[in-house]
Design a protein around this motif. Structure first.
Motif, short mmCIF file in Angstrom:
data_model
loop_
_atom_site.label_atom_id
_atom_site.label_comp_id
_atom_site.label_asym_id
_atom_site.label_seq_id
_atom_site.Cartn_x
_atom_site.Cartn_y
_atom_site.Cartn_z
N UNK A 46 0.84 -1.20 0.00
CA UNK A 46 0.00 0.00 0.00
C UNK A 46 0.87 1.25 0.00
N UNK A 47 1.90 1.27 0.83
CA UNK A 47 2.80 2.42 0.88
C UNK A 47 3.52 2.61 -0.46
N UNK A 48 3.96 1.51 -1.06
CA UNK A 48 4.66 1.59 -2.34
C UNK A 48 3.74 2.17 -3.43
N UNK A 49 2.53 1.63 -3.54
CA UNK A 49 1.63 2.09 -4.59
C UNK A 49 1.16 3.53 -4.36
N UNK A 50 1.09 3.95 -3.12
CA UNK A 50 0.77 5.36 -2.84
C UNK A 50 1.87 6.25 -3.38
N UNK A 51 3.11 5.85 -3.17
CA UNK A 51 4.25 6.62 -3.70
C UNK A 51 4.23 6.65 -5.22
N UNK A 52 3.90 5.52 -5.83
CA UNK A 52 3.84 5.45 -7.29
C UNK A 52 2.74 6.36 -7.83
N UNK A 53 1.59 6.37 -7.18
CA UNK A 53 0.49 7.22 -7.62
C UNK A 53 0.86 8.70 -7.52
N UNK A 54 1.55 9.09 -6.46
CA UNK A 54 1.99 10.48 -6.32
C UNK A 54 2.98 10.81 -7.43
N UNK A 55 3.91 9.91 -7.70
CA UNK A 55 4.89 10.13 -8.77
C UNK A 55 4.19 10.26 -10.12
N UNK A 56 3.22 9.37 -10.38
CA UNK A 56 2.50 9.41 -11.66
C UNK A 56 1.71 10.70 -11.81
N UNK A 57 1.12 11.19 -10.74
CA UNK A 57 0.39 12.45 -10.81
C UNK A 57 1.34 13.60 -11.15
N UNK A 58 2.53 13.58 -10.57
CA UNK A 58 3.53 14.60 -10.90
C UNK A 58 3.95 14.53 -12.35
N UNK A 59 4.11 13.33 -12.86
CA UNK A 59 4.48 13.16 -14.26
C UNK A 59 3.37 13.65 -15.19
N UNK A 60 2.12 13.41 -14.81
CA UNK A 60 0.99 13.87 -15.62
C UNK A 60 0.96 15.39 -15.70
N UNK A 61 1.27 16.05 -14.60
CA UNK A 61 1.33 17.52 -14.59
C UNK A 61 2.44 18.00 -15.52
N UNK A 62 3.60 17.37 -15.43
CA UNK A 62 4.72 17.74 -16.29
C UNK A 62 4.38 17.54 -17.77
#
Length: 68
Positions: A46-62
């Motif tokens: 759960x902690x890992x996938x939360x980090x991945x989702x935050x990273x993916x959201x940042x990439x989507x903004x970029x």
């Protein structure tokens, strides 16, 4: 307050090494160890996938900011 899962796992492993357990107590401890190990793994996933989702959201903004 509950004990951290890793500490519970360590205590159950120590209990399983105890030669004074009955077969039933040993089975129960083994089942509890398996449950706690699975729970610990679920928390880590759960902690890992939360980090991945935050990273993916940042990439989507970029990507959205690109001029094309």
């Amino acid at each position: 307050m509950t004990m951290p899962i890793d500490q519970q796992i360590a205590e159950i492993k120590a209990e399983l090494n105890n030669a004074c357990l009955t077969p039933r107590e040993r089975r129960e401890a083994q089942h509890e160890l398996e449950f706690l190990t699975e729970q610990d793994r679920s928390d880590a996933e759960t902690a890992y996938f939360t980090k991945v989702e935050v990273w993916a959201a940042g990439q989507a903004v970029d990507l959205a900011a690109l001029p094309f």
